[in-house]
Design a protein around this motif. Structure first.
Motif, PDB file in Angstrom:
ATOM      1  N   LEU A  23      -3.331   5.263   2.697  1.00 10.32           N
ATOM      2  CA  LEU A  23      -4.406   4.583   3.415  1.00 10.32           C
ATOM      3  C   LEU A  23      -4.580   5.133   4.825  1.00 10.32           C
ATOM      4  O   LEU A  23      -5.713   5.312   5.303  1.00 10.32           O
ATOM      5  N   GLY A  62      -7.020  -2.503   6.699  1.00 11.11           N
ATOM      6  CA  GLY A  62      -7.802  -3.313   5.786  1.00 11.11           C
ATOM      7  C   GLY A  62      -7.001  -3.961   4.679  1.00 11.11           C
ATOM      8  O   GLY A  62      -7.570  -4.353   3.642  1.00 11.11           O
ATOM      9  N   VAL A  63      -5.693  -4.127   4.876  1.00 12.47           N
ATOM     10  CA  VAL A  63      -4.814  -4.689   3.849  1.00 12.47           C
ATOM     11  C   VAL A  63      -4.481  -6.152   4.122  1.00 12.47           C
ATOM     12  O   VAL A  63      -4.296  -6.945   3.198  1.00 12.47           O
ATOM     13  N   ARG A  66      -6.217  -9.047   2.373  1.00 17.27           N
ATOM     14  CA  ARG A  66      -5.916  -9.132   0.950  1.00 17.27           C
ATOM     15  C   ARG A  66      -4.548  -9.750   0.693  1.00 17.27           C
ATOM     16  O   ARG A  66      -4.295 -10.306  -0.373  1.00 17.27           O
ATOM     17  N   ARG A 120      -6.570  -2.104  -1.926  1.00 15.65           N
ATOM     18  CA  ARG A 120      -7.273  -1.368  -0.875  1.00 15.65           C
ATOM     19  C   ARG A 120      -7.383   0.108  -1.225  1.00 15.65           C
ATOM     20  O   ARG A 120      -8.451   0.729  -1.036  1.00 15.65           O
ATOM     21  N   GLU A 123     -10.152   1.163  -3.601  1.00 17.32           N
ATOM     22  CA  GLU A 123     -11.511   1.121  -3.056  1.00 17.32           C
ATOM     23  C   GLU A 123     -11.912   2.426  -2.373  1.00 17.32           C
ATOM     24  O   GLU A 123     -13.077   2.605  -2.022  1.00 17.32           O
TER      25      GLU A 123
END
Length: 413
Positions: A23, A62-63, A66, A120, A123
């Motif tokens: 990521l 962006g984790v 979630r 993530r 995506e």
């Protein structure tokens, strides 16, 4: 090196370290191939603690959003005497942690973190994850990195400018680094400690036994000369993760196995009846041997290999920073490489030089914790007096260096 290869990162291992690295590099515009030797991604272990230095990075990637629905924000870390169940110290967390360190302190099941990372990663088009593939050879040179793996009996190759070994304490990529440096001795060693783990439902008899002696909304650590046990809620508070640590003989290598339960039963002699009962009814306990990696071993090679997480510096978990150090490693490695893409070899050395003091300090903190938590006699009395004199605010301030960490700015000359 052609332009495509110069933007391609290869990663061995799809655990916390590997997926975080994927990521972090993808966020900076790199294409990433992750090779995982397991056919299916299954989370190893039970619960884990994620301090603000880790959750801050997860938020940036962006984790965090979630993970939050399945995680728990504990209200405090509580230390208790295992013999008397008397509270010795309390470090405030919850909203106080977010206000102080600008990110939450979470406890979660490892599977929940891995699921959030995977969701993530799925995506992002620049990330490809290949399962059932173990990197077994690497060629390096001016052309970059060429890695060979086997999938379903077929040999495949992958090319890039960097290979990240995020494949754990028994890292195969670590073996490649050692070979490049002329070292043939094992990278990891058994620490002499066993970890006993189990997860209990909050509504079960074991869950009620814990609620009677612990703090269901906190991370509770019970201190005893023969063992210590850490307990905290996971899975939205529907379960508790229990981990006890004792001395023990080496068992088969792997993350979980079975050892003589008499070792744990013997270690808890002298504990309060309520705690002894909890240990008895919370089983069966899975056992795993704690291995460490020699801190003096290299983490990088000039021709484009870097080790992160347990592959580089597996340590005992007594500072609760194993996952956090892997997350920090991944984020800082991607940042430093991206800041100077024309000089990857120099960037790798800079990254290793920056990370080593930080990781060593965390390892020292874990060693101090272990000594303090297993103290007996006059040393235990001195420990208790020290803790009594430290207010919750001062105990929190003692952790500013750890939880308030931010990546260092790199000045290149």
């Amino acid at each position: 090196m052609n332009d495509i290869r110069s933007r391609q990162v290869l990663i061995a291992g799809a655990g916390v370290a590997g997926l975080t690295a994927a990521l972090a590099f993808a966020k900076r515009g790199y294409s990433v191939q992750v090779f995982e030797q397991a056919q299916r991604l299954e989370a190893v272990g039970a619960g884990l603690q994620l301090s603000p230095n880790a959750t801050r990075i997860l938020r940036q990637l962006g984790v965090l959003d979630r993970l939050l629905p399945a995680a728990v924000r504990p209200e405090a870390v509580v230390l208790k005497d295992a013999a008397t169940l008397r509270e010795l110290a309390r470090v405030p967390l919850g909203q106080a942690a977010e206000a102080r360190w600008q990110a939450p302190y979470l406890v979660a099941h490892r599977a929940d973190l891995q699921s959030a990372l995977m969701a993530r990663a799925n995506e992002i088009a620049e990330i490809e994850i290949v399962t059932g593939a173990r990197i077994d050879s690497v060629a390096t040179g001016t052309h970059g990195i060429t890695a060979t793996a086997e999938i379903d009996g077929k040999t495949i190759t992958a090319e890039g400018f960097l290979l990240v070994g995020a494949d754990g304490v028994w890292s195969s990529v670590g073996g490649l680094v050692d070979s490049a440096k002329g070292s043939a001795s094992p990278r990891s060693r058994f620490s002499g400690e066993l970890a006993w783990r189990t997860t209990i439902a909050a509504q079960s008899a074991a869950g009620q036994a814990f609620a009677a002696i612990g703090a269901p909304d906190c991370v509770t650590t019970f201190l005893h000369p023969g063992f210590h046990m850490v307990a905290y809620p996971v899975s939205k508070g529907d379960a508790f993760n229990l981990v006890a640590f004792t001395k023990g003989e080496r068992i088969a290598e792997g993350w979980s196995g079975h050892a003589d339960p008499g070792i744990l039963a013997g270690a808890v002699r002298g504990a309060a009846p309520g705690l002894a009962r909890l240990v008895e009814v919370a089983g069966p306990w899975l056992t795993w041997p704690l291995h460490t990696v020699d801190q003096k071993r290299p983490w990088t090679t000039p021709d484009g290999i870097a080790l992160i997480g347990d592959a580089a510096h597996a340590m005992t978990p007594f500072a609760a920073q194993g996952a956090a150090m892997a997350i920090e490693d991944a984020a800082t490695l991607a940042g430093i490489i991206a800041d100077s893409p024309a000089h990857p070899a120099r960037s790798l050395q800079i990254w290793e030089n920056l990370r080593r003091p930080r990781v060593a300090r965390v390892a020292r903190r874990g060693a101090i914790n272990r000594l303090a938590w297993h103290a007996a006699g006059p040393v235990a009395v001195a420990r208790n007096l020290f803790l009594k004199m430290r207010s919750p605010e001062k105990l929190a301030a003692d952790l500013d260096w750890l939880y308030g960490w931010q990546p260092e700015a790199v000045v290149r000359r």
